[in-house]
Design a protein around this motif. Sequence first.
Motif, mmCIF file in Angstrom:
data_model
loop_
_atom_site.group_PDB
_atom_site.id
_atom_site.type_symbol
_atom_site.label_atom_id
_atom_site.label_comp_id
_atom_site.label_asym_id
_atom_site.label_seq_id
_atom_site.Cartn_x
_atom_site.Cartn_y
_atom_site.Cartn_z
ATOM 1 N N UNK B 199 0.644 -1.305 0.058
ATOM 2 C CA UNK B 199 -0.160 -0.054 -0.078
ATOM 3 C C UNK B 199 0.826 1.237 -0.173
ATOM 4 N N UNK B 200 1.846 1.183 0.840
ATOM 5 C CA UNK B 200 2.789 2.526 0.928
ATOM 6 C C UNK B 200 3.681 2.702 -0.607
ATOM 7 N N UNK B 201 3.846 1.532 -1.195
ATOM 8 C CA UNK B 201 4.424 1.721 -2.328
ATOM 9 C C UNK B 201 3.436 2.413 -3.408
ATOM 10 N N UNK B 202 2.201 1.900 -3.422
ATOM 11 C CA UNK B 202 1.304 2.418 -4.287
ATOM 12 C C UNK B 202 1.082 3.987 -3.742
ATOM 13 N N UNK B 203 0.800 4.213 -2.555
ATOM 14 C CA UNK B 203 0.769 5.459 -2.178
ATOM 15 C C UNK B 203 1.613 6.560 -2.497
ATOM 16 N N UNK B 204 2.917 6.129 -2.994
ATOM 17 C CA UNK B 204 4.022 6.779 -3.309
ATOM 18 C C UNK B 204 5.351 6.767 -2.371
ATOM 19 N N UNK B 205 5.369 5.964 -1.543
ATOM 20 C CA UNK B 205 6.701 5.947 -0.605
ATOM 21 C C UNK B 205 7.874 5.206 -1.579
ATOM 22 N N UNK B 206 9.139 5.566 -1.262
ATOM 23 C CA UNK B 206 10.228 4.903 -1.894
ATOM 24 C C UNK B 206 10.835 4.164 -0.908
ATOM 25 N N UNK B 209 11.437 5.730 2.702
ATOM 26 C CA UNK B 209 10.249 6.201 3.395
ATOM 27 C C UNK B 209 9.591 5.043 4.118
ATOM 28 N N UNK B 210 9.509 3.737 3.124
ATOM 29 C CA UNK B 210 8.951 2.481 3.555
ATOM 30 C C UNK B 210 9.595 2.037 4.649
#
Lengths: 365, 301
Positions: B199-206, B209-210
């Motif tokens: 979800x974090x990758x989809x939400x825009x985290x590199x 940040x993950x």
Amino acid sequence: MGSVVFKNVVKNFGALNVLRSLDLAVPDHKFLALLGPSGCGKTTALRILAGLDMPTAGKVFIGERDVTRLQPRDRDIAMVFQSYALYPQMTVADNIGYPLWIRGTPEAGRKAKIGEVAAILEIGHLLDRRPRQLSGGQRQRVALARAIVRDPAAFLMDEPLSNLDARLRLTMRGEIKRLCQRLSATTIYVTHDQVEALTMADLVAVMQGGELQQMAPPIEIYDRPANRFVATFVGNPPMNILPAALSEQGVTVATGIVPVDQTRLAACRLAEIVEIGLRPEDCSVAPPGEAGALQGEIYVVEPMGNETLVNVRLDGGNVQVRAGRDFRGVVGESIGVAFDPANACFFNSAGLTAVHRVNNNGRVT
Amino acid sequence: MQRGSQARKYRLQGAGLDLALPYLMLAPGLTIVLGVLVYPLWDGLRASTRAYRYGSPVADVGLQNYLHLWSDAQFLNALWVTVKFVALSVSFEAVLGFALALFCLHEFRGIRLLRTVLIIPMVITPVVVAIVFRLIYASDAGMLTALSKAMGGGEVQILGNPLNAFIGLVALDVWEWTPLMFLILLAGLQSLPHEPFEAARVDGAGAWRVFADLTFPMMRPVLAVAIVLRTIDAFGTFDQVFVLTRGGPGEATRLISIYGYDTAFKFQQTGYAAALFVTIGLVVLALAFSAIRLLRRVDAS
């Protein structure tokens, strides 16, 4: 907003062929349901669209942009996961605001937007809680809020309702539909529940064995299924399929002859049909021995309250019939099954629908 | 057929043997625990309030032994060395172990073998590890000296130099116990749900940040447990130092355990040594409790 296109997308996991050349085009602003049994490749297709899995071959486009090799974060999408996938250490507000925060939206704008989507999903009073203090339905709302907080090119939903209990699923089904209509966003919704697909979607894509079986509006999927699989997968109880043989006057089904008008009969001959398909609601129970009805005996009677499902054993197999709520049959009794042949469809030996039902009830075919 | 139930005697619940059975079954275990755990503990506490001569108690001194500790320069130095040693070793082990665990989370060819190999140091007998390290560190025929000479350098002084000996000791501990950290953290990482990360990758985290927003916060409880475990364990480190340096040179590597050993068995100050170890036990206990309370607070907030 943008359209979504799959071009010859293939996905293999080792020797396992999960997607065999998927071609799919979802127009802008449309709600597409990817429907199929488990293992049909629908979730894999969605994950490839999200960028969480890479296709073995083929290309994926979002809004005419080739995103095949892009990172998920560069695809301008939002996704709702089956397990909600909330961030356990963050508050609800932080969860919802995360896509904005990561993009560097200033705090004031972020707060306003969080408040706005929380109000839409009626979770404004939960903003300070953590995910584990929420019920399943509330978590679902938070996951939706996180998805709609941005204005992405496409929404991806992976069976978002399957972890909810039956009653809540009904409520959320309606709410998600309203939400998507309000946002008018391109949405890809994966589900194994044909009712969800039919009720929510503008377009339904039925998949099986890694292949697209049919893509059409829900009514057309239901009334004019492309093949035997779609016909039996969509509809509850499923369509009855019985072996059929061609004869001079019509089509022989079980022990009876079904009269079919000349043009359809000719089409049946041409296609060398082998099976007939009948929806349970197009059948009715008839007194035993009635002319034109198939003769059999009652196998199971299931009163549903508003109607009664009757399973009748015929010569060529069993059929489900929808009878009235006042039906009082006893197992083992002789009974007739009547139907209008105009409502029947016919399948050839390859399982494709050769002859569709005839337009009736004023419906457009 | 005649029913025999009339003649049969029923044993009632909560009466007679049924009542006594749990206690009877507990008795052997309880006796052993009392004998080997509770009695020695009590005996140690009693010893810490006495003065000994030639192995026999000669006087009751009350809390004199405890008070004396805090004016004993050697004790204070040993405490300081121990704290430095524990802090350095455990930090390095945590960072290295976390990095290795993150790396070994990825699936690729040979990963199973790598995971197994990484655990080997932990299962070697500590004394053997220490002997091997002594061979590596030896200034005359040691591996480091050989390496240095091959590259044109001179003898490498490790165990003879106070600072180097201390660093060498930390290096040994890190080598031996990073695998434990790695193992606990890998298990923790593997038990995390993977959907939030997607979800974090989809939400825009590199990747960074993950890690900072998800992996680390979610791993904090596991990390805390691993650090507490290792800290308690490291406070008791004895065998490696005993084999490697015996606390030397000077007092550079004399940990609290070594000083206590010397006090008890070299200087025969049994009562004083007992007071020392009771004090250290309380310190470790306090550390563990505060760590666990800290952990709870983090978890509840």
